[in-house]
Design a protein around this motif. Sequence first.
Motif, PDB file in Angstrom:
ATOM      1  N   VAL A  45     -52.801 -54.254 -11.370  1.00 38.01           N
ATOM      2  CA  VAL A  45     -53.199 -55.467 -10.659  1.00 38.01           C
ATOM      3  C   VAL A  45     -53.164 -56.650 -11.616  1.00 38.01           C
ATOM      4  N   GLU A  46     -52.499 -57.719 -11.201  1.00 36.80           N
ATOM      5  CA  GLU A  46     -52.492 -58.964 -11.966  1.00 36.80           C
ATOM      6  C   GLU A  46     -53.034 -60.079 -11.092  1.00 36.80           C
ATOM      7  N   GLU A  47     -53.908 -60.906 -11.653  1.00 44.12           N
ATOM      8  CA  GLU A  47     -54.521 -61.993 -10.895  1.00 44.12           C
ATOM      9  C   GLU A  47     -53.614 -63.223 -10.891  1.00 44.12           C
ATOM     10  N   ARG A  48     -52.401 -63.014 -10.461  1.00 43.11           N
ATOM     11  CA  ARG A  48     -51.424 -64.085 -10.322  1.00 43.11           C
ATOM     12  C   ARG A  48     -50.350 -63.603  -9.359  1.00 43.11           C
ATOM     13  N   GLY A  59     -51.043 -62.547  -1.339  1.00 39.15           N
ATOM     14  CA  GLY A  59     -50.715 -61.635  -2.418  1.00 39.15           C
ATOM     15  C   GLY A  59     -49.290 -61.117  -2.358  1.00 39.15           C
ATOM     16  N   GLU A 111     -54.683 -63.906  -3.680  1.00 37.08           N
ATOM     17  CA  GLU A 111     -53.634 -64.389  -4.583  1.00 37.08           C
ATOM     18  C   GLU A 111     -53.582 -63.536  -5.854  1.00 37.08           C
ATOM     19  N   ARG A 112     -53.053 -62.336  -5.678  1.00 39.79           N
ATOM     20  CA  ARG A 112     -52.880 -61.392  -6.788  1.00 39.79           C
ATOM     21  C   ARG A 112     -51.672 -60.512  -6.495  1.00 39.79           C
ATOM     22  N   THR A 113     -51.178 -59.848  -7.524  1.00 36.95           N
ATOM     23  CA  THR A 113     -49.997 -58.993  -7.412  1.00 36.95           C
ATOM     24  C   THR A 113     -50.349 -57.564  -7.808  1.00 36.95           C
ATOM     25  N   ARG A 151     -63.816 -57.480  -5.967  1.00 37.02           N
ATOM     26  CA  ARG A 151     -62.777 -58.509  -5.909  1.00 37.02           C
ATOM     27  C   ARG A 151     -62.118 -58.558  -4.526  1.00 37.02           C
TER      28      ARG A 151
END
Length: 250
Positions: A45-48, A59, A111-113, A151
Amino acid sequence: MATRPSGRKSDELRPIHLVRGFTRHAEGSVLVSFGETRVLCTASVEERVPAFLRGKNRGWVTAEYAMLPRSTHTRHERASLRSRPDTRAYEIQRLIGRALRASVDLDALGERTVILDCDVIQADGGTRVAAITGGYVALVDAVQHLMRDHRLSHSPIHGAVAAVSVGLYRGEAVLDLDYAEDAEAESDLNVVMNELGALIEIQGTAEGHALRRDELDRLVDLAEQGIQTLIRVQRDCLSETPDAPRPGHS
């Protein structure tokens, strides 16, 4: 009736195994085995998000795919050292990403990937369908990790996705081709479906002879039968405690 090299019945899957929590650090990880094919699927998980999604509160789920140098009979060079891009791997990872996005409400993901790395440890046919089937379980575990960390307030997963190969081998429709069958198949398909039996994607080629409509229908019906079994395996796996410690947990 043709005899399959493995001795399986025409509608019989290879032994399927999913081992959750296979690695310690990833938010989700699964070792998936379709017979002798083994793929390690890790979800990070990336917060971008990619540039085209920035500011849209939406996302993204994507995938990367690679075969380890000695996953086949002979060693091949690592992708990072090749002078030309691996177009086969690129095509497969795009398929995996599309398949897994079909199971996610991207707006609810925020909004994460989530990135699914699918690394083939050992190849014996069907690596892409194994990656999709195992990658889904790793994706669910990553989402559950986000929920435990508060989250996410609820899961954006809205249904299971799995995939399987089917083909015509010596004139007979067969399920879940291994390498020996895939190398000789007159026609073969990779089929992705959701738990309702709705089609997400079909990839296919007809090398021996042009595929007739009745043959296509028979193969898709056979794939649906196999995918329903795979989804039950996924569901049973997700109902159990992971086989190894999860990040942040003893």
